[in-house]
Design a protein around this motif. Structure first.
Motif, PDB file in Angstrom:
ATOM      1  N   GLN A 112       0.828  -1.207   0.000  1.00  0.00           N
ATOM      2  CA  GLN A 112       0.000   0.000   0.000  1.00  0.00           C
ATOM      3  C   GLN A 112       0.861   1.255   0.000  1.00  0.00           C
ATOM      4  O   GLN A 112       0.555   2.221  -0.702  1.00  0.00           O
ATOM      5  N   LEU A 113       1.927   1.246   0.772  1.00  0.00           N
ATOM      6  CA  LEU A 113       2.843   2.387   0.786  1.00  0.00           C
ATOM      7  C   LEU A 113       3.383   2.666  -0.608  1.00  0.00           C
ATOM      8  O   LEU A 113       3.452   3.814  -1.053  1.00  0.00           O
ATOM      9  N   SER A 114       3.760   1.601  -1.283  1.00  0.00           N
ATOM     10  CA  SER A 114       4.317   1.746  -2.622  1.00  0.00           C
ATOM     11  C   SER A 114       3.297   2.340  -3.587  1.00  0.00           C
ATOM     12  O   SER A 114       3.588   3.294  -4.317  1.00  0.00           O
ATOM     13  N   ARG A 115       2.090   1.788  -3.590  1.00  0.00           N
ATOM     14  CA  ARG A 115       1.059   2.272  -4.506  1.00  0.00           C
ATOM     15  C   ARG A 115       0.646   3.707  -4.182  1.00  0.00           C
ATOM     16  O   ARG A 115       0.569   4.558  -5.069  1.00  0.00           O
ATOM     17  N   LEU A 116       0.365   3.965  -2.913  1.00  0.00           N
ATOM     18  CA  LEU A 116      -0.083   5.305  -2.522  1.00  0.00           C
ATOM     19  C   LEU A 116       1.024   6.336  -2.694  1.00  0.00           C
ATOM     20  O   LEU A 116       0.772   7.463  -3.125  1.00  0.00           O
ATOM     21  N   GLY A 117       2.246   5.954  -2.352  1.00  0.00           N
ATOM     22  CA  GLY A 117       3.371   6.862  -2.535  1.00  0.00           C
ATOM     23  C   GLY A 117       3.557   7.248  -3.987  1.00  0.00           C
ATOM     24  O   GLY A 117       3.859   8.393  -4.315  1.00  0.00           O
ATOM     25  N   ASP A 123       7.588   8.607  -4.576  1.00  0.00           N
ATOM     26  CA  ASP A 123       8.631   7.632  -4.892  1.00  0.00           C
ATOM     27  C   ASP A 123       9.583   8.225  -5.932  1.00  0.00           C
ATOM     28  O   ASP A 123       9.225   9.144  -6.662  1.00  0.00           O
ATOM     29  N   PRO A 124      10.807   7.724  -5.999  1.00  0.00           N
ATOM     30  CA  PRO A 124      11.818   8.319  -6.892  1.00  0.00           C
ATOM     31  C   PRO A 124      11.422   8.322  -8.373  1.00  0.00           C
ATOM     32  O   PRO A 124      11.641   9.322  -9.056  1.00  0.00           O
ATOM     33  N   LEU A 125      10.820   7.251  -8.862  1.00  0.00           N
ATOM     34  CA  LEU A 125      10.476   7.187 -10.283  1.00  0.00           C
ATOM     35  C   LEU A 125       9.415   8.221 -10.638  1.00  0.00           C
ATOM     36  O   LEU A 125       9.544   8.944 -11.632  1.00  0.00           O
ATOM     37  N   THR A 126       8.377   8.307  -9.836  1.00  0.00           N
ATOM     38  CA  THR A 126       7.326   9.289 -10.098  1.00  0.00           C
ATOM     39  C   THR A 126       7.864  10.706  -9.967  1.00  0.00           C
ATOM     40  O   THR A 126       7.507  11.590 -10.738  1.00  0.00           O
ATOM     41  N   ARG A 127       8.749  10.924  -8.987  1.00  0.00           N
ATOM     42  CA  ARG A 127       9.361  12.251  -8.816  1.00  0.00           C
ATOM     43  C   ARG A 127      10.151  12.642 -10.055  1.00  0.00           C
ATOM     44  O   ARG A 127      10.084  13.774 -10.509  1.00  0.00           O
ATOM     45  N   MET A 128      10.906  11.682 -10.623  1.00  0.00           N
ATOM     46  CA  MET A 128      11.670  11.990 -11.845  1.00  0.00           C
ATOM     47  C   MET A 128      10.736  12.346 -12.986  1.00  0.00           C
ATOM     48  O   MET A 128      10.999  13.273 -13.742  1.00  0.00           O
ATOM     49  N   ARG A 129       9.631  11.617 -13.096  1.00  0.00           N
ATOM     50  CA  ARG A 129       8.654  11.922 -14.155  1.00  0.00           C
ATOM     51  C   ARG A 129       8.051  13.301 -13.953  1.00  0.00           C
ATOM     52  O   ARG A 129       7.899  14.074 -14.901  1.00  0.00           O
ATOM     53  N   LEU A 130       7.684  13.607 -12.703  1.00  0.00           N
ATOM     54  CA  LEU A 130       7.098  14.924 -12.418  1.00  0.00           C
ATOM     55  C   LEU A 130       8.090  16.040 -12.670  1.00  0.00           C
ATOM     56  O   LEU A 130       7.750  17.074 -13.224  1.00  0.00           O
TER      57      LEU A 130
END
Length: 148
Positions: A112-117, A123-130
């Motif tokens: 859940q932490l992984s999905r919600l984060g 999370d690092p991957l989503t942050r890089m995309r953003l």
């Protein structure tokens, strides 16, 4: 014969607007909700809400996701404390051992932490995309094959 009444599209009309700089959240601070499950969840709320607000990506509709994220953090930590005290296995009625049920609870909390984060951009991957999207990049500046 051409139809002179046809609408004319402006050049660049379909392009996405370029965003420059950091967005601004409509919220500057949000108190932890009463539904948080413990001290670790409250600390996580204060820390992560500040990060998201400073980043300009937190809106009031994200509060429920952040609440679930923080409660998952609390559940994971509580499960790890029990596992540390009681071990990974428990005895069964026939004298053998089986995996402690708290291990499964911990694994679900981590999932859940992984999905919600990811949904919140924590999370690092989503942050890089953003960050790539905020800078107007298409993610291919460093790609050696981009010219092909």
């Amino acid at each position: 014969m051409a139809n002179n009444n046809a609408p004319v599209r402006a050049s660049g009309g379909g392009r996405k607007p370029k965003t420059t700089g950091q967005q601004k959240s409509s919220i500057t601070r949000i108190n932890p909700p009463d539904e948080l499950m413990g001290d670790h969840a409250i600390r996580a709320w204060k820390q992560q809400s500040k990060v998201l607000i400073d980043r300009g990506t937190f809106e009031i509709e994200d509060a429920l996701l952040l609440q679930a994220y923080c409660n998952s953090w609390q559940l994971m930590l509580d499960a790890e404390v029990r596992i540390a005290k009681e071990g990974l296995t428990i005895p069964t009625a026939d004298g053998s051992e089986k995996m402690h049920p708290v291990v499964n609870a911990r694994d679900k909390a981590v999932s859940q932490l992984s999905r919600l984060g990811s949904l919140l951009g924590l999370d690092p991957l989503t942050r890089m995309r953003l960050n790539g999207a905020a800078k107007g990049g298409d993610g291919e500046e460093g790609n050696a094959f981009a010219g092909f």
